[in-house]
Enzyme design. Structure first.
Site, PDB file in Angstrom:
ATOM      1  N   ASP A  51     -42.389 -15.213  70.630  1.00 37.18           N
ATOM      2  CA  ASP A  51     -42.523 -16.061  69.437  1.00 37.18           C
ATOM      3  C   ASP A  51     -43.136 -15.306  68.264  1.00 37.18           C
ATOM      4  OD1 ASP A  51     -45.108 -15.986  70.546  1.00 37.18           O
ATOM      5  OD2 ASP A  51     -45.607 -17.999  69.816  1.00 37.18           O
ATOM      6  N   SER A  82     -44.436 -18.931  74.260  1.00 35.33           N
ATOM      7  CA  SER A  82     -44.902 -17.621  73.821  1.00 35.33           C
ATOM      8  C   SER A  82     -44.459 -16.524  74.780  1.00 35.33           C
ATOM      9  CB  SER A  82     -46.420 -17.657  73.652  1.00 35.33           C
ATOM     10  OG  SER A  82     -46.909 -16.463  73.103  1.00 35.33           O
ATOM     11  N   ASP A 114     -45.935 -13.870  67.472  1.00 37.01           N
ATOM     12  CA  ASP A 114     -47.282 -13.986  66.913  1.00 37.01           C
ATOM     13  C   ASP A 114     -48.198 -12.872  67.408  1.00 37.01           C
ATOM     14  OD1 ASP A 114     -47.606 -14.910  69.503  1.00 37.01           O
ATOM     15  OD2 ASP A 114     -48.712 -16.730  68.953  1.00 37.01           O
ATOM     16  N   ASP A 151     -44.035 -10.232  70.811  1.00 42.14           N
ATOM     17  CA  ASP A 151     -43.743 -11.088  71.958  1.00 42.14           C
ATOM     18  C   ASP A 151     -42.676 -12.099  71.531  1.00 42.14           C
ATOM     19  OD1 ASP A 151     -45.337 -12.609  70.274  1.00 42.14           O
ATOM     20  OD2 ASP A 151     -46.366 -13.633  71.908  1.00 42.14           O
TER      21      ASP A 151
END
Length: 477
Positions: A210, A58, A212, A208
């Site tokens: 990834d 992440s 999410d 960000d």
């Protein structure tokens, strides 16, 4: 279902996961190429899979790697599944001893773009005001994998092409322009805000790595001209959350039987908005594994958020989704502009109605082998002798969730909440980093339009004092 993003060797880890599953007689579906985490959460339910694995770290530093695990409902796992996985991992002597097949095993199904098309179609349909699309959007993917999917969603929903921060648009696991690829971090949005100002954009949207999470920057006349970076500011996570919630309330985005949900460390403003609108409200522990489980029998989640830039709009994905949140936020900006209004006007309206709700954070990072023990000592000391006052405000009550709170449906968690008149401090160790975190909120009443600016000033002063007092109380300042 197995997915990966652009982290170093994430594709290798994803393939290895599929080979281990195949050796155990479990069929896996490997998603095509680096993709955002929300696509994986969507794919679990779309495919009818029993579980999902996302190889990602992440928004953490380049040296990190890791993965997220989803159950068959497309939600992140909770106890006792997490403990069972940890126990199984502990039983493995050497990774090389785990049986694996080859990458061409027939039980490894390599999906094509159809799964992404299905997500894009569902995401694009989440808009509530199809005619509100006239908005100029600057965007940064923060060196992650969000750009390609987000572009497709915006295009299918009828928005003009985005203005990309070119230095950050392509996936790069080294994150060369930011030390922490997290839109929350100071300085992380500097390139994006600079571009938005130069392009005279209406809003800056940031994912960000990834994709999410969603960060947002907006023009702020108090800082200067919107054609300069000084005339822009990043919104707090709570501010983004209540703007999205108000947009849903204003445009029929809350169906009967659906709920609003946020966490014990997020602003209390959402609860007041929900109560005023007659919408059921649920407060959960931190993390979307809890937020998406907030609806009771026969209910659904209309909107859930956490202050750490996580948002879930509707039922498409049972996790935070920075792409659908970006779409709905852009629509909110466009719909407001058609009425000659801005996001900051919405925040002012909410302050007049419910008071100024100002939130902030303070954290202490510990290092070394004894770091986690140091956090345990700090929490134990606060439990034994909580402060009698913070910044001159008496502590009126202390909530301790170490044994949980069945009356609120909260599982045991290492969390303390210190309530003071006009505010509160929530203290907990981070679940993912060696940090102690303090979440501070101040609520300042507003006595009419003329008092709004003064109330904001009073709240800012109080927040600073309460933050300093909370930091001192932890013993880790």
């Amino acid at each position: 279902a197995v997915c990966f993003d652009a982290r170093h060797r994430s594709a290798d880890f994803a393939t290895a996961t599929c080979e281990v599953l195949a050796a155990a007689g479990v069929r896996s579906h490997l998603l095509p190429g680096p993709l955002p985490t929300p696509v994986l959460a969507f794919a679990v339910r779309h495919l009818g899979a029993a579980a999902g694995v996302m190889v990602t770290a992440s928004h953490n530093p380049p040296t990190d790697n890791g993965y997220k695990v989803y159950d068959g409902t497309g939600r992140q796992i909770v106890a006792p599944t997490d403990a069972a996985i940890a126990a199984a991992m502990a039983d493995i002597g050497r990774v090389s001893s785990v049986p694996r097949t080859g990458p061409d095993d027939p039980d490894i199904v390599r999906l094509d773009d159809g799964i992404v098309r299905a997500y894009v179609s569902g995401a694009a349909a989440l808009g509530l005001v199809p005619d509100a699309r006239r908005v100029k959007v600057a965007y940064t993917a923060m060196h992650g994998v969000g750009a390609a999917t987000l572009r497709r969603v915006f295009a299918e929903a009828g928005f003009a092409p985005l203005i990309d921060v070119v230095e950050q648009v392509d996936p790069d696991p080294d994150f060369p322009t930011v030390p922490f690829p997290n839109p929350e971090e100071p300085g992380a949005l500097d390139l994006g805000i600079g571009l938005a100002a130069a392009a005279e954009a209406d809003v800056l949207l940031a994912n960000d790595p990834d994709a999410d999470r969603l960060g947002v920057g907006v023009p702020d006349p108090a800082g200067g001209s919107p054609t300069t970076a000084a005339g822009w500011r990043a919104l707090r996570g709570d501010e983004i959350g209540v703007v999205l919630a108000q947009h849903l309330l204003d445009h029929g985005g809350v169906a009967r039987g659906s709920v609003f949900a946020t966490t014990i460390v997020s602003s209390t403003l959402l609860q007041k908005m929900a109560t005023a609108a007659g919408v059921p409200y649920v407060e959960t522990l931190t993390g979307f594994k809890w937020i998406t489980r907030a609806p009771g029998e026969g209910q659904s989640l209309a909107f859930g958020y956490e202050e750490a830039l996580g948002y879930c709009v509707g039922d498409l994905v049972h996790d935070k989704d920075g792409i659908t949140a970006a779409l709905v936020f852009a629509e909110a900006v466009a719909a407001l502009a058609e009425r000659g209004r801005t996001v900051l006007d919405v925040l002012d309206d909410l302050a007049r109605r419910h008071g100024v709700h100002l939130t902030g954070q303070w954290s202490a990072r510990v290092a070394g082998a004894d770091g986690m023990a140091e956090l345990e000592v700090a929490m134990a000391a606060l439990r034994v002798a909580p402060p009698a006052a913070l910044a001159g405000r008496p502590v009126t009550s202390v909530d301790d969730l170490l044994d949980g709170d069945p009356s609120r449906g909260l599982a045991p968690s290492d969390v303390l909440t210190l309530h003071v008149d006009g505010g509160r401090v929530v203290i907990r160790p981070s679940g993912t980093e060696p940090k102690l975190k303090c979440y501070i909120e101040v609520v300042e009443p507003v006595a009419g339009d003329a008092d709004l600016a003064a109330a904001r000033t009073r709240a800012a002063t109080a927040l600073e004092a309460l933050t300093q007092a909370a930091a001192s109380a932890t013993g880790l300042a």
